[in-house]
Design an enzyme around this catalytic site. Structure first.
Site, PDB file in Angstrom:
ATOM      1  N   ASN A  17     -85.801 -47.973   3.887  1.00 23.34           N
ATOM      2  CA  ASN A  17     -86.686 -46.981   4.504  1.00 23.34           C
ATOM      3  C   ASN A  17     -87.075 -47.413   5.917  1.00 23.34           C
ATOM      4  OD1 ASN A  17     -86.586 -45.559   2.123  1.00 23.34           O
ATOM      5  ND2 ASN A  17     -88.571 -46.260   1.388  1.00 23.34           N
ATOM      6  N   ASP A  18     -87.568 -48.647   6.044  1.00 25.37           N
ATOM      7  CA  ASP A  18     -87.970 -49.125   7.364  1.00 25.37           C
ATOM      8  C   ASP A  18     -86.767 -49.405   8.255  1.00 25.37           C
ATOM      9  OD1 ASP A  18     -90.729 -49.000   7.680  1.00 25.37           O
ATOM     10  OD2 ASP A  18     -91.071 -50.806   6.506  1.00 25.37           O
ATOM     11  N   ARG A  28     -93.259 -59.395  -3.222  1.00 26.04           N
ATOM     12  CA  ARG A  28     -93.377 -59.300  -1.769  1.00 26.04           C
ATOM     13  C   ARG A  28     -94.808 -59.617  -1.362  1.00 26.04           C
ATOM     14  NH1 ARG A  28     -92.078 -53.582   0.791  1.00 26.04           N
ATOM     15  NH2 ARG A  28     -94.113 -53.054  -0.092  1.00 26.04           N
ATOM     16  N   ARG A  64     -90.783 -42.605   9.541  1.00 28.19           N
ATOM     17  CA  ARG A  64     -90.468 -42.299   8.141  1.00 28.19           C
ATOM     18  C   ARG A  64     -91.524 -41.412   7.488  1.00 28.19           C
ATOM     19  NH1 ARG A  64     -91.564 -47.824   4.709  1.00 28.19           N
ATOM     20  NH2 ARG A  64     -91.573 -46.354   2.987  1.00 28.19           N
ATOM     21  N   HIS A 114     -95.764 -42.204   0.091  1.00 25.67           N
ATOM     22  CA  HIS A 114     -96.079 -42.992  -1.102  1.00 25.67           C
ATOM     23  C   HIS A 114     -96.272 -42.110  -2.336  1.00 25.67           C
ATOM     24  CE1 HIS A 114     -96.208 -47.048   0.578  1.00 25.67           C
ATOM     25  NE2 HIS A 114     -96.426 -46.401   1.695  1.00 25.67           N
ATOM     26  N   GLU A 118     -85.382 -55.409   7.404  1.00 22.85           N
ATOM     27  CA  GLU A 118     -85.826 -54.031   7.634  1.00 22.85           C
ATOM     28  C   GLU A 118     -86.054 -53.728   9.107  1.00 22.85           C
ATOM     29  OE1 GLU A 118     -89.398 -53.485   5.331  1.00 22.85           O
ATOM     30  OE2 GLU A 118     -90.070 -55.519   5.728  1.00 22.85           O
ATOM     31  N   ARG A 163     -94.653 -54.771  -5.208  1.00 22.70           N
ATOM     32  CA  ARG A 163     -95.462 -54.502  -4.024  1.00 22.70           C
ATOM     33  C   ARG A 163     -96.873 -55.041  -4.246  1.00 22.70           C
ATOM     34  NH1 ARG A 163     -92.738 -49.543  -5.239  1.00 22.70           N
ATOM     35  NH2 ARG A 163     -91.134 -49.023  -3.691  1.00 22.70           N
ATOM     36  N   CYS A 183     -83.736 -53.058  -1.752  1.00 21.23           N
ATOM     37  CA  CYS A 183     -84.911 -52.686  -2.533  1.00 21.23           C
ATOM     38  C   CYS A 183     -85.544 -51.404  -2.017  1.00 21.23           C
ATOM     39  CB  CYS A 183     -85.949 -53.808  -2.563  1.00 21.23           C
ATOM     40  SG  CYS A 183     -86.656 -54.200  -0.954  1.00 21.23           S
TER      41      CYS A 183
END
Length: 555
Positions: free
Chosen positions: A453-454, A331, A464, A188, A430, A295, A501
């Site tokens: 990413n996921d 989301r 990850r 992050h 994902e 987010r 995204c």
């Protein structure tokens, strides 16, 4: 002058002093003091500082989320002014001859136990509040800084790594760049840096010592180079690169107001990923076409208790209004795994990335979910809001979500609260199961958005967040790209659009591949909008698309 090397995860060059993130927490040590009056004064000074901080947080929250959402900070000021609380701490300092930090921690525990033992649910909830205000006072006494940065000038922020709950509370106006000893390209810290459009370097290791505090440095987020006390030659080289990057940005600025359209006339939606209402400014500055990922968990991570419906409503409404009718995809909360909020009281899991997180929390704690949905639907009356649900694996989950949404809408109608009846509902793609079921899932929703990413993590069985797994975390892997193609085909067969995204959307080396696969929307960090627009406008999809697909799908 000497150089240390890490891995660049957000490009750009920054120069300034190194400053180590001040982290609170840890065990409070009991020590004896000889001057009780001086120690009581230390406590009173810290208490007054905490009162001032809370007053400032209240004013900021009122401006951002309204008075109801800011009420928590007002309540905390009142608790800090409670005479029983103040007298208890002073009596312990004087009676036992101990340090203020320890006295505050002990009185906090006593008050928290008292509140927790009461029958009234409201009073029980105050146990967390008294712990929070006491943590703030202890932090001030210990020299821990609110926002993690105590500097009059912007700094290059150094740390081992930063948790999501820490990144949301940083004073971002004081950050020139990041350097961390650990972390991964998908941490992050890296995502925040890309959102802010500033350089970031991870994986510096043991070379990042607190002895570097205050030293002058220049970092290059492209190469991972950290130059400490740089000599003139190194300074000139890196600052020249910085000037070239600024010139390129000025050139890209000329694309503002232009369409995201290929040479053969295919239009692409280019949206932005954000984490808070504060991030809307860079979206507008960089000419983002909308918000493809808001987010919402930032509201949960920066709170000490579940954010209220009103607090959430004000935040979503603010973003919707500021985007002036452009689509804002929010989301639902993605708490769990690496994003932890203590008050959720989630059990420790052996493998949290595959545990109770995201939509699984929402469906097992429906009251928390309904509170967020009510806020989202109410905010939909003030702009073009769409709602997106993370970590979907099956059709029944989507059908249950829609049932809950219908119930929330019925409540709002009964209460005569305005909302948009036709809010778009989408899901994150994902997980491999979502890809394999995308033909059926596409019939249930209005759009797909791929969290690369996921999807990469679950497809390749690579954590990850793993510090030593970057070479195995290959988001260009043919398996990942084939999954994108399958999801895109099924989306279009059902007449819905599909976007990306995840961080991969900003990778211009794959832009042509994404268009060949059939991706309709790319949502990226605000700083990546204009470079992506430039790439899109240079592509002719009639030339290489079939070749790209043949190579991707060939045996």
């Amino acid at each position: 002058m000497y150089t240390i090397q890490g891995k660049g995860v957000s490009k750009g060059v920054a120069d300034g002093p190194i400053y180590f993130y001040r982290r609170g927490g840890g065990e409070v040590v009991k020590t004896a003091v000889s001057d009780a009056e001086a120690e009581k004064k230390r406590f009173e000074d810290a208490r007054q500082t905490a009162m001032q901080q809370l007053a400032e947080l209240y004013d900021k929250a009122v401006a951002e989320v309204g008075e109801e959402g800011a009420a928590l900070f007002e309540a905390h000021q009142m608790m800090l002014d409670d005479l029983d609380y103040i007298d208890g701490i002073n009596d312990m300092i004087e009676g036992e001859g101990i340090n203020a930090e320890y006295a505050v921690s002990q009185i906090a525990e006593q008050f928290a136990e008292m509140f927790a033992s009461m029958d009234d649910a409201y009073m029980q909830a105050r146990a967390a509040d008294v712990k929070d205000i006491s943590t703030r006072v202890i932090g001030i006494l210990s020299g821990v800084v609110a926002g993690g940065i105590d500097s009059d000038v912007p700094v290059i922020l150094a740390s081992d790594d930063l948790a999501p709950s820490e990144t949301v509370q940083l004073d971002k106006s004081k950050i020139l760049g990041f350097v961390t000893s650990g972390g991964s390209g998908n941490s992050h810290t890296a995502i925040l840096a890309r959102t802010m459009g500033i350089p970031a370097i991870i994986g510096v290791g043991d070379a990042l010592t607190e002895g570097l505090e205050g030293k002058s440095a220049i970092i290059d987020g492209s190469t991972g180079e950290v130059a400490i006390d740089p000599d003139e030659v190194t300074s000139q080289r890196l600052l020249r690169k910085q000037a070239e990057e600024r010139a390129l940005k000025e050139l890209l600025d000329q694309l503002k107001g232009k369409e995201n359209v290929t040479l053969d006339g295919r239009k692409v939606m280019v949206y932005c990923n954000i984490g808070s209402p504060d991030d809307v400014d860079p979206v507008l500055t960089n000419d983002g076409g909308g918000i493809g990922l808001f987010r919402s968990e930032f509201l949960y991570l920066q709170n000490d208790d579940y954010p209220t419906e009103e607090q959430q409503f004000q935040a979503y409404k603010t973003v919707a209004e500021r985007m002036g009718g452009k689509r804002v995809i929010i989301r639902t909360l993605d708490i769990g795994a690496d994003k932890q909020a203590d008050y959720f009281q989630l059990e420790k899991e052996e493998n949290p990335a595959m545990g109770l997180r995201a939509i699984r929390i929402c469906l097992t704690r429906p009251e928390v979910f309904k509170t967020q949905l009510r806020a989202l639907y109410r905010a939909s009356a003030y702009g073009k809001i769409a709602i997106m649900f993370p970590m979907i694996t099956s059709v029944w989950e989507v059908q249950e979500i829609k049932r809950i949404c219908d119930g929330v809408k019925a409540e709002l109608r009964a209460e005569e609260i305005p909302f948009n009846e036709n809010v778009e509902l989408g899901i994150m793609i994902e997980t491999p199961s979502a890809v394999m079921m995308s033909d059926r899932l596409a019939k249930e929703v209005d759009f797909f958005s791929v969290g690369t990413n996921d999807l990469t993590q679950y497809t390749l069985a690579v954590d990850r967040q793993g510090n030593n797994l970057d070479k195995f975390f290959d988001s260009h892997h043919p398996a990942v790209l084939r999954m994108l193609k399958m999801a895109a085909d099924n989306a279009h067969k059902a007449g819905i659009w599909i976007g990306i995204c995840g961080e991969l959307g900003a990778d211009v080396s794959l832009t042509e591949t994404f268009l060949a696969i059939g991706i309709d929307e790319l949502s990226v960090s605000p700083a990546a909008v204009l470079p992506l627009r430039s790439a899109i406008r240079s592509i002719d999809t009639t030339k290489n698309s079939q070749k790209i697909l043949d190579e991707l799908l060939s045996d």
